[in-house]
Design an enzyme around this catalytic site. Structure first.
Site, PDB file in Angstrom:
ATOM      1  N   SER A 193     -17.198  32.378  -3.080  1.00  0.00           N
ATOM      2  CA  SER A 193     -16.802  31.214  -3.878  1.00  0.00           C
ATOM      3  C   SER A 193     -16.052  31.599  -5.150  1.00  0.00           C
ATOM      4  O   SER A 193     -16.184  32.712  -5.662  1.00  0.00           O
ATOM      5  CB  SER A 193     -18.034  30.391  -4.253  1.00  0.00           C
ATOM      6  OG  SER A 193     -18.755  30.023  -3.109  1.00  0.00           O
TER       7      SER A 193
HETATM    8  N1  SAH Z   1     -22.603  32.607  -1.568  1.00  0.00           N
HETATM    9  C1  SAH Z   1     -21.641  33.338  -0.780  1.00  0.00           C
HETATM   10  C2  SAH Z   1     -20.638  32.404  -0.160  1.00  0.00           C
HETATM   11  C3  SAH Z   1     -20.802  32.445   1.292  1.00  0.00           C
HETATM   12  S1  SAH Z   1     -19.799  31.343   2.251  1.00  0.00           S
HETATM   13  C4  SAH Z   1     -20.988  34.444  -1.598  1.00  0.00           C
HETATM   14  O1  SAH Z   1     -21.251  34.534  -2.802  1.00  0.00           O
HETATM   15  O2  SAH Z   1     -20.259  35.255  -1.035  1.00  0.00           O
HETATM   16  C5  SAH Z   1     -21.074  30.475   3.098  1.00  0.00           C
HETATM   17  C6  SAH Z   1     -21.958  31.290   3.987  1.00  0.00           C
HETATM   18  O3  SAH Z   1     -22.900  30.401   4.580  1.00  0.00           O
HETATM   19  C7  SAH Z   1     -21.261  31.992   5.156  1.00  0.00           C
HETATM   20  O4  SAH Z   1     -21.509  33.370   5.088  1.00  0.00           O
HETATM   21  C8  SAH Z   1     -21.873  31.360   6.395  1.00  0.00           C
HETATM   22  O5  SAH Z   1     -22.020  32.251   7.473  1.00  0.00           O
HETATM   23  C9  SAH Z   1     -23.218  30.897   5.862  1.00  0.00           C
HETATM   24  N2  SAH Z   1     -23.879  29.830   6.624  1.00  0.00           N
HETATM   25  C10 SAH Z   1     -23.331  28.753   7.233  1.00  0.00           C
HETATM   26  N3  SAH Z   1     -24.286  28.000   7.815  1.00  0.00           N
HETATM   27  C11 SAH Z   1     -25.481  28.622   7.555  1.00  0.00           C
HETATM   28  C12 SAH Z   1     -26.835  28.341   7.884  1.00  0.00           C
HETATM   29  N4  SAH Z   1     -27.187  27.279   8.585  1.00  0.00           N
HETATM   30  N5  SAH Z   1     -27.777  29.183   7.458  1.00  0.00           N
HETATM   31  C13 SAH Z   1     -27.465  30.301   6.729  1.00  0.00           C
HETATM   32  N6  SAH Z   1     -26.192  30.615   6.401  1.00  0.00           N
HETATM   33  C14 SAH Z   1     -25.226  29.787   6.797  1.00  0.00           C
END
Ligand code: SAH
Length: 232
Positions: A81
């Protein structure tokens, strides 16, 4: 006062010794111009954003944009993000040093690391095993030891460690997943993007006794939250 020594005349010719690394300077500028300037005042959040080495979570080919005011691709079609979004969601949680926080969507582990500096304990869930593995390794390198990792569907929360003082979801949900609200402490807060597949609104949910208050914050764009209580 510093005395004038015999070599003083050389000073302009000798390059000044580098006391801070360029990434640290870039992080401080990021905090000042992208975060504090937009109204985030929480000192603990600003301090964590200034100290966590964001550059370490950014893929090699995007290093030049490591501190840019935008989200960036990581692996598996996911994103890390925008710094302002990380700071803003973190500030909404109002984390105290004794808090236990649940994060859904570990991704690169950057947000996890920020949370780990503010809370006593962080529990983080990621759907994609390869991302979790990489994040886990990076946090170990940074000596972060108060995080518990889990691979799986975070839309159901993680009952074994509940209740949580704060829950943060870093992927966009079609609706607010009920299990997450149920796993909040009395006074606990949940922050998450809710809306369509491409655009959402950041929502703050506060639980007071059994009263649930929802507040709309601002529009945002996140990758999809995929799971039982998310997108199919
Ligand atoms: N906070 C992260 C941003 C990750 S993007 C950072 O700082 O890099 C969102 C993430 O959510 C992705 O890696 C995706 O695989 C995950 N995601 C999507 N659906 C999910 C679920 N149901 N449970 C756990 N993770 C999930």
């Amino acid at each position: 006062m510093v005395g004038i020594g015999p070599h003083d005349g050389d000073r302009t010719l000798t390059p000044k010794r580098q006391t801070t690394d360029p990434n640290q300077t870039a992080r401080l500028e990021m905090v000042r111009y992208q975060i504090a300037a937009r109204g985030i005042q929480d000192k603990r959040v600003l301090d964590a954003m200034a100290k966590v080495p964001r550059e370490r979570f950014i893929p090699e080919r995007f290093q030049e944009q490591a501190f840019a005011d935008r989200a960036l691709p990581i692996a598996e079609g996911q994103t890390i993000s925008q710094p302002f979004m990380v700071a803003s969601m973190t500030a909404q949680l109002q984390i105290q040093p004794h808090h236990r926080i649940l994060e859904i969507g570990t991704g690169s582990g950057y947000q996890t690391t920020i949370l780990s500096r503010l809370a006593r304990e962080v529990v983080t869930i990621e759907r994609i095993g390869s991302l979790q593995k990489k994040a886990r390794e990076m946090l170990a390198t940074l000596n972060v030891s108060n995080v518990t990792f889990q691979v799986g569907d975070g839309t159901a929360g993680w009952v074994e460690h509940a209740p949580y003082d704060g829950i943060i979801v870093t992927a966009g949900a079609p609706t607010i997943p009920d299990p997450l609200v149920e796993q909040l402490t009395d006074g606990g807060v949940l922050v998450l993007p809710v809306g369509g597949e491409k655009e959402q609104v950041l929502i703050l949910v506060t639980r007071k006794r059994n009263k649930i208050v929802r507040k709309k914050l601002f529009p945002c764009r996140f990758v999809k939250l995929i799971g039982q209580h998310g997108w199919q």
